[in-house]
Design an enzyme around this catalytic site. Structure first.
Site, PDB file in Angstrom:
ATOM      1  N   LYS A  40      -2.633 -17.542 -28.055  1.00 25.60           N
ATOM      2  CA  LYS A  40      -2.495 -16.129 -27.674  1.00 25.60           C
ATOM      3  C   LYS A  40      -2.627 -15.984 -26.151  1.00 25.60           C
ATOM      4  O   LYS A  40      -3.095 -16.920 -25.476  1.00 25.60           O
ATOM      5  CB  LYS A  40      -3.562 -15.291 -28.384  1.00 25.60           C
ATOM      6  CG  LYS A  40      -5.005 -15.693 -28.066  1.00 25.60           C
ATOM      7  CD  LYS A  40      -5.981 -15.039 -29.038  1.00 25.60           C
ATOM      8  CE  LYS A  40      -7.413 -15.408 -28.707  1.00 25.60           C
ATOM      9  NZ  LYS A  40      -8.341 -14.967 -29.772  1.00 25.60           N
ATOM     10  N   ARG A 139     -15.025  -5.925 -35.973  1.00 27.79           N
ATOM     11  CA  ARG A 139     -13.759  -5.703 -35.265  1.00 27.79           C
ATOM     12  C   ARG A 139     -12.680  -5.282 -36.255  1.00 27.79           C
ATOM     13  O   ARG A 139     -12.383  -4.106 -36.352  1.00 27.79           O
ATOM     14  CB  ARG A 139     -13.395  -6.990 -34.516  1.00 27.79           C
ATOM     15  CG  ARG A 139     -12.308  -6.837 -33.497  1.00 27.79           C
ATOM     16  CD  ARG A 139     -12.234  -8.000 -32.509  1.00 27.79           C
ATOM     17  NE  ARG A 139     -11.914  -9.280 -33.137  1.00 27.79           N
ATOM     18  CZ  ARG A 139     -11.775 -10.427 -32.450  1.00 27.79           C
ATOM     19  NH1 ARG A 139     -11.916 -10.418 -31.124  1.00 27.79           N
ATOM     20  NH2 ARG A 139     -11.498 -11.562 -33.055  1.00 27.79           N
ATOM     21  N   HIS A 169     -14.376 -14.415 -38.775  1.00 28.98           N
ATOM     22  CA  HIS A 169     -14.576 -14.832 -37.387  1.00 28.98           C
ATOM     23  C   HIS A 169     -16.055 -14.663 -37.041  1.00 28.98           C
ATOM     24  O   HIS A 169     -16.623 -13.607 -37.287  1.00 28.98           O
ATOM     25  CB  HIS A 169     -13.707 -13.941 -36.487  1.00 28.98           C
ATOM     26  CG  HIS A 169     -13.567 -14.425 -35.085  1.00 28.98           C
ATOM     27  ND1 HIS A 169     -13.135 -15.689 -34.767  1.00 28.98           N
ATOM     28  CD2 HIS A 169     -13.775 -13.794 -33.897  1.00 28.98           C
ATOM     29  CE1 HIS A 169     -13.088 -15.823 -33.442  1.00 28.98           C
ATOM     30  NE2 HIS A 169     -13.475 -14.692 -32.899  1.00 28.98           N
ATOM     31  N   ARG A 222      -9.144 -22.810 -36.283  1.00 30.78           N
ATOM     32  CA  ARG A 222      -8.388 -22.062 -35.277  1.00 30.78           C
ATOM     33  C   ARG A 222      -8.932 -22.469 -33.910  1.00 30.78           C
ATOM     34  O   ARG A 222      -9.959 -21.986 -33.464  1.00 30.78           O
ATOM     35  CB  ARG A 222      -8.563 -20.550 -35.497  1.00 30.78           C
ATOM     36  CG  ARG A 222      -8.226 -20.071 -36.904  1.00 30.78           C
ATOM     37  CD  ARG A 222      -8.300 -18.551 -37.033  1.00 30.78           C
ATOM     38  NE  ARG A 222      -9.594 -17.976 -36.678  1.00 30.78           N
ATOM     39  CZ  ARG A 222     -10.595 -17.773 -37.528  1.00 30.78           C
ATOM     40  NH1 ARG A 222     -10.470 -18.087 -38.810  1.00 30.78           N
ATOM     41  NH2 ARG A 222     -11.734 -17.242 -37.116  1.00 30.78           N
ATOM     42  N   TYR A 267      -9.934  -6.766   5.405  1.00 29.25           N
ATOM     43  CA  TYR A 267     -10.139  -5.320   5.279  1.00 29.25           C
ATOM     44  C   TYR A 267     -11.618  -4.971   5.355  1.00 29.25           C
ATOM     45  O   TYR A 267     -12.448  -5.624   4.741  1.00 29.25           O
ATOM     46  CB  TYR A 267      -9.596  -4.820   3.933  1.00 29.25           C
ATOM     47  CG  TYR A 267      -8.092  -4.853   3.850  1.00 29.25           C
ATOM     48  CD1 TYR A 267      -7.316  -4.015   4.655  1.00 29.25           C
ATOM     49  CD2 TYR A 267      -7.448  -5.714   2.959  1.00 29.25           C
ATOM     50  CE1 TYR A 267      -5.925  -4.041   4.578  1.00 29.25           C
ATOM     51  CE2 TYR A 267      -6.064  -5.739   2.869  1.00 29.25           C
ATOM     52  CZ  TYR A 267      -5.311  -4.900   3.682  1.00 29.25           C
ATOM     53  OH  TYR A 267      -3.946  -4.932   3.598  1.00 29.25           O
ATOM     54  N   CYS A 313      -7.607 -10.110  -0.234  1.00 32.40           N
ATOM     55  CA  CYS A 313      -6.519  -9.118  -0.162  1.00 32.40           C
ATOM     56  C   CYS A 313      -5.617  -9.264  -1.386  1.00 32.40           C
ATOM     57  O   CYS A 313      -5.851 -10.109  -2.240  1.00 32.40           O
ATOM     58  CB  CYS A 313      -5.684  -9.326   1.095  1.00 32.40           C
ATOM     59  SG  CYS A 313      -6.635  -9.496   2.609  1.00 32.40           S
ATOM     60  N   MET A 314      -4.569  -8.453  -1.446  1.00 32.65           N
ATOM     61  CA  MET A 314      -3.676  -8.509  -2.607  1.00 32.65           C
ATOM     62  C   MET A 314      -2.971  -9.865  -2.718  1.00 32.65           C
ATOM     63  O   MET A 314      -2.813 -10.405  -3.812  1.00 32.65           O
ATOM     64  CB  MET A 314      -2.628  -7.391  -2.524  1.00 32.65           C
ATOM     65  CG  MET A 314      -1.812  -7.251  -3.794  1.00 32.65           C
ATOM     66  SD  MET A 314      -0.505  -6.019  -3.663  1.00 32.65           S
ATOM     67  CE  MET A 314      -1.422  -4.509  -3.605  1.00 32.65           C
ATOM     68  N   ASP A 315      -2.584 -10.416  -1.569  1.00 28.28           N
ATOM     69  CA  ASP A 315      -1.753 -11.630  -1.577  1.00 28.28           C
ATOM     70  C   ASP A 315      -2.361 -12.801  -0.825  1.00 28.28           C
ATOM     71  O   ASP A 315      -1.797 -13.890  -0.833  1.00 28.28           O
ATOM     72  CB  ASP A 315      -0.394 -11.326  -0.929  1.00 28.28           C
ATOM     73  CG  ASP A 315       0.132  -9.979  -1.360  1.00 28.28           C
ATOM     74  OD1 ASP A 315       0.328  -9.803  -2.569  1.00 28.28           O
ATOM     75  OD2 ASP A 315       0.302  -9.089  -0.498  1.00 28.28           O
TER      76      ASP A 315
HETATM   77  C1  LIG Z   1      -9.125 -15.968 -30.207  1.00 27.40           C
HETATM   78  C2  LIG Z   1      -9.506 -16.256 -31.602  1.00 27.40           C
HETATM   79  C3  LIG Z   1      -9.800 -17.569 -31.995  1.00 27.40           C
HETATM   80  C4  LIG Z   1      -9.929 -18.715 -31.004  1.00 27.40           C
HETATM   81  O1  LIG Z   1     -11.200 -18.651 -30.448  1.00 27.40           O
HETATM   82  P1  LIG Z   1     -11.723 -19.773 -29.423  1.00 27.40           P
HETATM   83  O2  LIG Z   1     -13.118 -19.399 -29.153  1.00 27.40           O
HETATM   84  O3  LIG Z   1     -10.850 -19.621 -28.205  1.00 27.40           O
HETATM   85  O4  LIG Z   1     -11.526 -21.075 -30.086  1.00 27.40           O
HETATM   86  C5  LIG Z   1     -10.034 -17.811 -33.331  1.00 27.40           C
HETATM   87  N1  LIG Z   1      -9.999 -16.809 -34.236  1.00 27.40           N
HETATM   88  C6  LIG Z   1      -9.749 -15.530 -33.889  1.00 27.40           C
HETATM   89  C7  LIG Z   1      -9.747 -14.480 -34.941  1.00 27.40           C
HETATM   90  C8  LIG Z   1      -9.500 -15.207 -32.561  1.00 27.40           C
HETATM   91  O5  LIG Z   1      -9.270 -13.936 -32.218  1.00 27.40           O
END
Ligand SMILES: *Cc1c(COP(=O)(O)O)cnc(C)c1O
Length: 376
Positions: A40, A139, A169, A222, A267, A313-315
């Site tokens: 992601k 969540r 999770h 995951r 700045y 700065c920005m850049d």
């Molecule tokens: C982002 C996410 C993960 C991965 O988590 P890490 O800590 O980066 O391994 C796994 N499960 C869910 C639901 C997530 O949102």
């Protein structure tokens, strides 16, 4: 935003580091347990498609993303493995999921009902869903037994849903205090007992759970942060194997000048030279995701730790050099230099008061990603 290929600032991605992190985790898992690489947010800033391809070579059998567009990006790049979208998808877009053979999180009974209502009339294929249990993250997901039972009734009555997974999770798998983890475990076990036994995937492990909790109840991991070499616990827990940081952010000096004492820099002139000082200018700023909070942070030039003086700065931003260096001298902002010095994302995160995940994530598209050490 246009990527700055004609400017020396770049994020180098070490493909072998990602390969190592995935392969080492994969070797620890039992044979039946799969690893889905979490890519992601453009692979936590490392490039989703490229990371997905490296992870695949290292043994990942599927991918997780947060939003539907990220899944479509992987499909357009020719990735055919399973892709699980972890976040809520507007039921109006069910058609995309079916057409692209994507898997999604089913987060509530309301979501199922809305999906039924919005089912594209011309589509008879089944939608693969993973039921999300909210065991204490607060969540998304199903919480009560009643909700789960109602969820299962809907699925029973609607064969267009293919319940392929059940997952949760953990919010504190990265902590040495295990009590909240145990509470979530107990809640998930109870939820799981309400589901039919033959569901293909049960998954509970993000990186932290995989590293420190024996992949509890999972036949799928995951795997996100650790794949990029980020320790999910910061410095609290030590990973069971070396996580190799995949990204190095580097640039070059574009101007070097000797200033008299008491000259203001950047700045607001928040910094004044104390004596005669060598000041170098770097072509990176907050528009690159290198936030203004990095004022005072030290970067590496020829093995010297040089502070950013004055505001970012920005850049561009300025650093104080110990002596004159030629224009074009390499500057390491995060990562390893050739002399064995290192600036980790953890160092950077602590400096600006955040977690290591956020540092590569917020780098902007202006910083090109350059892949090195490619696996063949
Ligand atoms: C982002 C996410 C993960 C991965 O988590 P890490 O800590 O980066 O391994 C796994 N499960 C869910 C639901 C997530 O949102």
């Amino acid at each position: 935003m246009t990527a700055g290929y004609l400017r020396p600032t770049k994020a180098k991605i070490d493909c072998k580091a990602i390969f190592h992190n995935v392969q080492t985790e994969k070797e620890r898992l039992n044979k039946e347990t799969e690893l889905f690489a979490v890519v992601k947010a453009n692979g936590y800033g490392h490039g989703a498609v490229e990371v997905a391809n490296i992870a695949k070579q290292a043994g990942a059998t599927g991918f997780c993303v947060a939003i539907l567009d990220e899944a479509l990006e992987l499909r357009s790049a020719g990735i055919t493995e399973p892709i699980l979208v972890l976040g809520m998808i507007d039921p109006l877009h069910i058609g995309y999921l079916l057409k692209e053979n994507l898997t999604c999180a089913a987060i509530s009974t309301e979501w199922l009902e809305a999906a039924i209502k919005n089912w594209p009339s011309d589509n008879k294929s089944k939608l693969k869903i993973h039921a999300k249990i909210d065991s204490g993250m607060g969540r998304v997901g199903l919480r009560s037994d009643e909700e789960i039972n109602h969820f299962l009734e809907i699925i029973e009555a609607h064969p267009e849903f293919d319940l392929e997974g059940i997952f949760t999770h953990f919010s504190k798998a990265d902590s040495s205090d295990k009590s909240y983890f145990k509470l979530q475990q107990a809640r998930f076990s109870k939820a799981l007992s309400l589901f039919p036994k033959e569901v293909r995937y049960v998954h509970t492990s993000n990186s932290a759970t995989a590293l420190w909790h024996d992949h509890w109840q999972s036949n799928l991991v995951r795997f996100g942060a650790a794949m990029y070499g980020l320790n999910p616990s910061g410095r609290e827990l030590t990973p069971p194997y070396e996580l190799k940081q995949a990204m190095t952010l580097e640039t070059e000096l574009v101007q070097v000048k000797k200033l008299e004492a008491e000259e203001g820099i950047s700045y607001g002139a928040t910094y004044y030279t104390e004596t005669e000082e060598w000041i170098g200018t770097l072509p990176i700023g907050y528009a690159d995701g290198f936030t203004r909070n990095f004022q005072g942070f030290k970067v590496l030039v020829d093995g010297n730790r040089c502070p950013i003086v004055g505001r970012v700065c920005m850049d561009q931003c300025m650093i104080k050099l110990p002596k004159s260096y030629p224009v074009g001298t390499k500057v390491i902002i995060f990562g390893d230099d050739e002399k064995g010095n290192n600036i980790s994302f953890q160092d950077a995160a602590e400096y600006i008061g955040t977690i290591n995940y956020e540092i590569p994530c917020v780098l902007s598209e202006r910083v090109p990603l350059v892949y090195v050490n490619e696996c063949d």
